[in-house]
Scaffold this active site. Sequence first.
Site, PDB file in Angstrom:
ATOM      1  N   ALA A 114     -20.261   2.033   3.733  1.00  0.00           N
ATOM      2  CA  ALA A 114     -19.474   1.388   2.689  1.00  0.00           C
ATOM      3  C   ALA A 114     -20.313   0.415   1.865  1.00  0.00           C
ATOM      4  O   ALA A 114     -20.088   0.268   0.659  1.00  0.00           O
ATOM      5  CB  ALA A 114     -18.285   0.660   3.313  1.00  0.00           C
ATOM      6  N   GLU A 138       0.837  -1.206   0.000  1.00  0.00           N
ATOM      7  CA  GLU A 138       0.000   0.000   0.000  1.00  0.00           C
ATOM      8  C   GLU A 138       0.870   1.253   0.000  1.00  0.00           C
ATOM      9  O   GLU A 138       1.853   1.342   0.739  1.00  0.00           O
ATOM     10  CB  GLU A 138      -0.919   0.013   1.225  1.00  0.00           C
ATOM     11  CG  GLU A 138      -1.832   1.238   1.259  1.00  0.00           C
ATOM     12  CD  GLU A 138      -2.979   1.083   2.232  1.00  0.00           C
ATOM     13  OE1 GLU A 138      -3.812   0.172   2.011  1.00  0.00           O
ATOM     14  OE2 GLU A 138      -3.040   1.851   3.203  1.00  0.00           O
ATOM     15  N   LYS A 159       7.945   3.447   1.691  1.00  0.00           N
ATOM     16  CA  LYS A 159       9.347   3.064   1.796  1.00  0.00           C
ATOM     17  C   LYS A 159       9.453   1.580   1.480  1.00  0.00           C
ATOM     18  O   LYS A 159       8.516   0.818   1.667  1.00  0.00           O
ATOM     19  CB  LYS A 159       9.889   3.355   3.196  1.00  0.00           C
ATOM     20  CG  LYS A 159       9.846   4.837   3.562  1.00  0.00           C
ATOM     21  CD  LYS A 159      10.339   5.056   4.973  1.00  0.00           C
ATOM     22  CE  LYS A 159      10.273   6.540   5.350  1.00  0.00           C
ATOM     23  NZ  LYS A 159      10.723   6.787   6.743  1.00  0.00           N
ATOM     24  N   TYR A 219      -6.540   7.351   0.065  1.00  0.00           N
ATOM     25  CA  TYR A 219      -7.045   8.728   0.087  1.00  0.00           C
ATOM     26  C   TYR A 219      -6.606   9.363   1.405  1.00  0.00           C
ATOM     27  O   TYR A 219      -6.370   8.652   2.387  1.00  0.00           O
ATOM     28  CB  TYR A 219      -8.573   8.716   0.111  1.00  0.00           C
ATOM     29  CG  TYR A 219      -9.277   8.897  -1.196  1.00  0.00           C
ATOM     30  CD1 TYR A 219      -8.749   8.441  -2.389  1.00  0.00           C
ATOM     31  CD2 TYR A 219     -10.522   9.506  -1.236  1.00  0.00           C
ATOM     32  CE1 TYR A 219      -9.440   8.587  -3.580  1.00  0.00           C
ATOM     33  CE2 TYR A 219     -11.221   9.649  -2.413  1.00  0.00           C
ATOM     34  CZ  TYR A 219     -10.677   9.190  -3.589  1.00  0.00           C
ATOM     35  OH  TYR A 219     -11.360   9.325  -4.756  1.00  0.00           O
ATOM     36  N   ASP A 240     -12.451   8.294   6.274  1.00  0.00           N
ATOM     37  CA  ASP A 240     -12.367   9.195   7.428  1.00  0.00           C
ATOM     38  C   ASP A 240     -12.963  10.551   7.077  1.00  0.00           C
ATOM     39  O   ASP A 240     -12.742  11.058   5.972  1.00  0.00           O
ATOM     40  CB  ASP A 240     -10.908   9.394   7.852  1.00  0.00           C
ATOM     41  CG  ASP A 240     -10.277   8.105   8.352  1.00  0.00           C
ATOM     42  OD1 ASP A 240     -11.013   7.284   8.932  1.00  0.00           O
ATOM     43  OD2 ASP A 240      -9.066   7.915   8.162  1.00  0.00           O
ATOM     44  N   ARG A 298     -15.782   3.426   3.729  1.00  0.00           N
ATOM     45  CA  ARG A 298     -16.555   4.567   4.219  1.00  0.00           C
ATOM     46  C   ARG A 298     -15.652   5.796   4.278  1.00  0.00           C
ATOM     47  O   ARG A 298     -16.044   6.875   3.890  1.00  0.00           O
ATOM     48  CB  ARG A 298     -17.151   4.274   5.596  1.00  0.00           C
ATOM     49  CG  ARG A 298     -18.198   5.304   6.011  1.00  0.00           C
ATOM     50  CD  ARG A 298     -18.700   5.079   7.407  1.00  0.00           C
ATOM     51  NE  ARG A 298     -19.940   5.812   7.643  1.00  0.00           N
ATOM     52  CZ  ARG A 298     -20.407   6.108   8.842  1.00  0.00           C
ATOM     53  NH1 ARG A 298     -19.738   5.725   9.928  1.00  0.00           N
ATOM     54  NH2 ARG A 298     -21.537   6.773   8.981  1.00  0.00           N
TER      55      ARG A 298
END
Length: 308
Positions: free
Chosen positions: A129, A17, A286, A49, A109, A107
């Site tokens: 969601a 990710e 990283k 996001y 934040d 859903r």
Amino acid sequence: MQIRDMIGGDRTVASFEFFPPKTPESAERLFATIAELEPLHPSFVSVTYGAGGGTRELTHDLVVRIRRETRLTPMPHLTCVGHSKDEIDSILGRYAEAGIENILALRGDPPGGPGCREHDWNGEAFRYAAELVDHVRAFGERHGVADGRGFCIGVAGFPEGHPGCANRLQEMGHLRSKIDAGADLVITQLFFDNRDFKDFAERCALAGIRVPIIAGIMPVQSVKGMERMADLAQGARYPAPLLRAIQRTDGHDESVRRLGVHWATEQCRDLLDHGVSGLHFYTLNKSGATREIYRTLGIRSSRDFSVT
């Protein structure tokens, strides 16, 4: 390629990710990281996001660039927060046009961050969601994505419990509603005790949730990073043996980093030994920790992962 087609048989998937860069310089640093990780042949990569969808355009641009300039399969995050149905359709249309067939529907934040309780969810086009999953599924089928199969849709799972739902029985009902709406797989929030993941997987099975569950892994990198992680994950639970080991390092950053990589490696080894469907590495943009985990496991490439 769709992620749902990668899972099964005698292999497990591995994914990385990333979060979208905010400057041209950080974009180039990220693509240097991606170049270092690409030889590990991840099954797919996801792109996040910001809170409230604050980096949505950066996310879109990064996902399309990954699709065009690498051999990686991208899975963009898509959230309910701050989107009209027309905006969601525009995003999905852009992804479909670029040949992107996988979506992680969340859903999300609110603009105030994970702990904000003042956001008016009733003002959102999609409050939950499951509603977003249903919309993404219908859009993909209607527009002929993947020859009419529609998008492959992932959703979030919470081995330590959903921060917004204290009732664990009710939490399983909410997850089941996302699967019933059309989700194909679950990617979990990070966790540090494999017993939490195994218990979560068992409760999913009892709730009739049969889709693959991919385990979220994030190595501890520093004591300050642990504190930030606990805030972002809304209460990540650090087991006492991990805290005791970190205490012995006296907070020395390199010692904490080595310990964190070792702990995460043992998590991965145990999960692989018990037939996990997939491992999802939160890289923090990283490459070092992830590559070190692979080396210590004796794995040259994600293609070498196997389940028993």
